[in-house]
Design an enzyme around this catalytic site. Structure first.
Site, PDB file in Angstrom:
ATOM      1  N   TYR A 206     111.392  41.662  86.014  1.00  0.00           N
ATOM      2  CA  TYR A 206     112.557  41.176  85.266  1.00  0.00           C
ATOM      3  C   TYR A 206     113.614  42.240  84.974  1.00  0.00           C
ATOM      4  O   TYR A 206     114.714  41.909  84.537  1.00  0.00           O
ATOM      5  CB  TYR A 206     112.119  40.536  83.947  1.00  0.00           C
ATOM      6  CG  TYR A 206     111.406  41.496  83.007  1.00  0.00           C
ATOM      7  CD1 TYR A 206     112.132  42.334  82.162  1.00  0.00           C
ATOM      8  CD2 TYR A 206     110.017  41.562  82.961  1.00  0.00           C
ATOM      9  CE1 TYR A 206     111.478  43.218  81.302  1.00  0.00           C
ATOM     10  CE2 TYR A 206     109.368  42.424  82.117  1.00  0.00           C
ATOM     11  CZ  TYR A 206     110.109  43.261  81.288  1.00  0.00           C
ATOM     12  OH  TYR A 206     109.463  44.136  80.445  1.00  0.00           O
ATOM     13  N   GLY A 207     113.319  43.503  85.155  1.00  0.00           N
ATOM     14  CA  GLY A 207     114.278  44.574  84.851  1.00  0.00           C
ATOM     15  C   GLY A 207     114.821  45.167  86.136  1.00  0.00           C
ATOM     16  O   GLY A 207     115.269  44.436  87.023  1.00  0.00           O
ATOM     17  N   SER A 208     114.749  46.485  86.255  1.00  0.00           N
ATOM     18  CA  SER A 208     115.294  47.121  87.454  1.00  0.00           C
ATOM     19  C   SER A 208     114.506  46.750  88.707  1.00  0.00           C
ATOM     20  O   SER A 208     114.998  46.946  89.821  1.00  0.00           O
ATOM     21  CB  SER A 208     115.350  48.640  87.287  1.00  0.00           C
ATOM     22  OG  SER A 208     114.055  49.202  87.224  1.00  0.00           O
TER      23      SER A 208
ATOM     24  N   TYR B 174     103.440  39.362  90.503  1.00  0.00           N
ATOM     25  CA  TYR B 174     104.136  40.221  89.539  1.00  0.00           C
ATOM     26  C   TYR B 174     105.513  39.658  89.210  1.00  0.00           C
ATOM     27  O   TYR B 174     106.290  39.317  90.095  1.00  0.00           O
ATOM     28  CB  TYR B 174     104.262  41.636  90.108  1.00  0.00           C
ATOM     29  CG  TYR B 174     105.291  42.501  89.425  1.00  0.00           C
ATOM     30  CD1 TYR B 174     105.189  42.790  88.064  1.00  0.00           C
ATOM     31  CD2 TYR B 174     106.370  43.018  90.118  1.00  0.00           C
ATOM     32  CE1 TYR B 174     106.153  43.564  87.421  1.00  0.00           C
ATOM     33  CE2 TYR B 174     107.326  43.792  89.492  1.00  0.00           C
ATOM     34  CZ  TYR B 174     107.212  44.064  88.143  1.00  0.00           C
ATOM     35  OH  TYR B 174     108.168  44.822  87.516  1.00  0.00           O
ATOM     36  N   PHE B 175     105.824  39.586  87.920  1.00  0.00           N
ATOM     37  CA  PHE B 175     107.077  39.077  87.351  1.00  0.00           C
ATOM     38  C   PHE B 175     107.989  40.272  87.093  1.00  0.00           C
ATOM     39  O   PHE B 175     107.846  40.963  86.085  1.00  0.00           O
ATOM     40  CB  PHE B 175     106.724  38.338  86.058  1.00  0.00           C
ATOM     41  CG  PHE B 175     107.848  37.677  85.325  1.00  0.00           C
ATOM     42  CD1 PHE B 175     108.252  36.399  85.671  1.00  0.00           C
ATOM     43  CD2 PHE B 175     108.462  38.303  84.254  1.00  0.00           C
ATOM     44  CE1 PHE B 175     109.257  35.750  84.954  1.00  0.00           C
ATOM     45  CE2 PHE B 175     109.471  37.671  83.535  1.00  0.00           C
ATOM     46  CZ  PHE B 175     109.872  36.390  83.888  1.00  0.00           C
TER      47      PHE B 175
ATOM     48  N   GLU C 222     105.699  52.219  85.387  1.00  0.00           N
ATOM     49  CA  GLU C 222     105.888  51.524  84.112  1.00  0.00           C
ATOM     50  C   GLU C 222     105.248  52.257  82.938  1.00  0.00           C
ATOM     51  O   GLU C 222     105.387  51.827  81.795  1.00  0.00           O
ATOM     52  CB  GLU C 222     105.352  50.088  84.208  1.00  0.00           C
ATOM     53  CG  GLU C 222     106.024  49.245  85.289  1.00  0.00           C
ATOM     54  CD  GLU C 222     107.516  49.024  85.060  1.00  0.00           C
ATOM     55  OE1 GLU C 222     107.992  49.159  83.918  1.00  0.00           O
ATOM     56  OE2 GLU C 222     108.211  48.716  86.040  1.00  0.00           O
TER      57      GLU C 222
END
Length: 164
Positions: free
Chosen positions: A12-14, A9-10, A78
């Site tokens: 990139y935010g919080s 899993y990438f 999400e």
């Protein structure tokens, strides 16, 4: 048929905030830093981070290994499929594990990326998101994500805390 297959899993935010990831996805395994070429990071009109295709730009993230249970939990956070959709993207991995394949001298892995494909214009961040993103930025910097990337891409949306 149930599967025990792990997902890369990438985040990139919080979800750069490691404590948040550990609380949300207790089985996760942190693998290191990764980068996605030709995409850019924004805060969208919903007030949260997403990424957009953008030639010449890049998005840094942390790579996590998720169990099927953790992936299902993260889908809920999400808002899949209403807020974000799940995509698989080839990302460059800088960690120490021998994942993926080497192409042109770069280690490439296929990773799950959550992308909001509906809200693709810039917007202000949700107030509660600023706090979480500042924790995420601190962890990102400690984890090797370049400060220049943070300053160029995240700080225009996320003000630094008063203590900095």
């Amino acid at each position: 048929m149930a599967t025990d297959a792990k997902t890369l899993y990438f985040g990139y935010g919080s979800n750069l905030w490691r404590d948040q990831m550990n609380r949300r996805c207790p089985d996760n395994k942190f693998l290191g830093t990764t980068r996605l070429a030709d995409w850019r990071w924004i805060i969208n009109t919903a007030g949260y981070a997403t990424i957009l295709p953008s030639e010449g730009d890049e998005v840094y993230a942390f790579l996590y290994e998720l169990s099927p249970a953790d992936e299902a939990i993260l889908d809920g956070y999400e808002g899949v499929p209403t807020s974000y959709v799940k995509q698989t993207m080839a990302v460059e991995y800088f960690g120490t594990k021998d994942y993926g394949v080497v192409r042109h001298g770069k280690r490439i892995v296929d990773a799950l990326v959550y992308v909001d494909v509906q809200r693709v214009k810039d917007g202000p961040p949700k107030t509660e998101y600023i706090y979480r993103m500042n924790r995420a930025i601190a962890d990102a910097l400690a984890g090797g994500i370049p400060k220049a990337y943070i300053e160029k891409n995240l700080r225009p949306y996320i003000p630094a805390p008063a203590s900095e």
